[in-house]
Scaffold this active site. Structure first.
Site, PDB file in Angstrom:
ATOM      1  N   TYR A 183     -36.922   8.029  67.357  1.00  0.00           N
ATOM      2  CA  TYR A 183     -38.459   8.283  67.095  1.00  0.00           C
ATOM      3  C   TYR A 183     -39.268   7.041  66.827  1.00  0.00           C
ATOM      4  O   TYR A 183     -40.310   6.945  66.728  1.00  0.00           O
ATOM      5  CB  TYR A 183     -38.397   9.152  65.756  1.00  0.00           C
ATOM      6  CG  TYR A 183     -37.748  10.487  65.928  1.00  0.00           C
ATOM      7  CD1 TYR A 183     -38.441  11.491  66.711  1.00  0.00           C
ATOM      8  CD2 TYR A 183     -36.575  10.876  65.312  1.00  0.00           C
ATOM      9  CE1 TYR A 183     -37.700  12.589  66.715  1.00  0.00           C
ATOM     10  CE2 TYR A 183     -35.760  11.887  65.340  1.00  0.00           C
ATOM     11  CZ  TYR A 183     -36.356  12.884  66.302  1.00  0.00           C
ATOM     12  OH  TYR A 183     -35.783  14.108  66.214  1.00  0.00           O
TER      13      TYR A 183
ATOM     14  N   HIS B  39     -44.113  16.061  71.403  1.00  0.00           N
ATOM     15  CA  HIS B  39     -43.012  15.879  70.641  1.00  0.00           C
ATOM     16  C   HIS B  39     -42.832  14.166  71.043  1.00  0.00           C
ATOM     17  O   HIS B  39     -43.234  13.565  72.115  1.00  0.00           O
ATOM     18  CB  HIS B  39     -41.734  16.310  71.485  1.00  0.00           C
ATOM     19  CG  HIS B  39     -41.831  17.966  71.142  1.00  0.00           C
ATOM     20  ND1 HIS B  39     -41.804  18.405  69.817  1.00  0.00           N
ATOM     21  CD2 HIS B  39     -42.480  18.949  71.914  1.00  0.00           C
ATOM     22  CE1 HIS B  39     -41.916  19.829  70.095  1.00  0.00           C
ATOM     23  NE2 HIS B  39     -42.517  19.950  71.077  1.00  0.00           N
TER      24      HIS B  39
END
Length: 145
Positions: free
Chosen positions: A24, A102
């Site tokens: 991430y 996302h």
């Protein structure tokens, strides 16, 4: 009238920057929200942000958005992407156009992450661009929604 955009983030996104940074990245949710606020302000629009680890709180926020005159939603539903029919139903019920985002490419990850309950009713889906995907989604919302 200026556009009014709602930026929603679901479960565990409050941990951006510290949770699995190899997946991430190092950018925090506060960094994302600050950049989004600047981007929207430069366009003369308004941004409201909300993050929750609770499905019901996200649904309540989506329902409130209709009454507030929100023009577009940018949503990173996190893990609820793959499990929440209720979140999909809330988005469908308010009929506010939305972009699903996302940070990681969900199609390169575990098989259970490949399905999204939301993408079938989203105006668009952005995944795998890291936190830069938020800027792309907001840019689209400002110009097209």
């Amino acid at each position: 009238m200026a556009k009014n955009i709602l930026l929603l983030n679901g479960p565990n996104l409050n941990l951006l920057g510290s949770r699995e940074p190899e997946v991430y990245g190092a950018t925090t949710l506060a960094d994302v929200e600050r950049a989004a606020s600047e981007q929207v302000a430069q366009a003369g629009a308004k941004l409201t942000t909300f993050q929750s680890n609770h499905e019901g709180a996200l649904i309540d926020r989506i329902q409130a958005a209709k009454k507030e005159g929100i023009d577009a939603i940018v949503i990173n539903p996190g893990g609820l992407t793959h499990t929440s029919v209720s979140l999909r139903d809330a988005l469908a019920a308010v009929a506010i156009p939305f972009v699903e985002i996302h940070v990681s490419n969900i199609h390169q990850r575990e098989a259970f992450r490949h399905h999204s309950y939301l993408s079938g009713i989203a105006v668009g889906v952005i995944c795998g661009l890291g936190t830069e995907g938020y800027a792309a989604a907001i840019s689209f919302a400002l110009k097209k929604l």
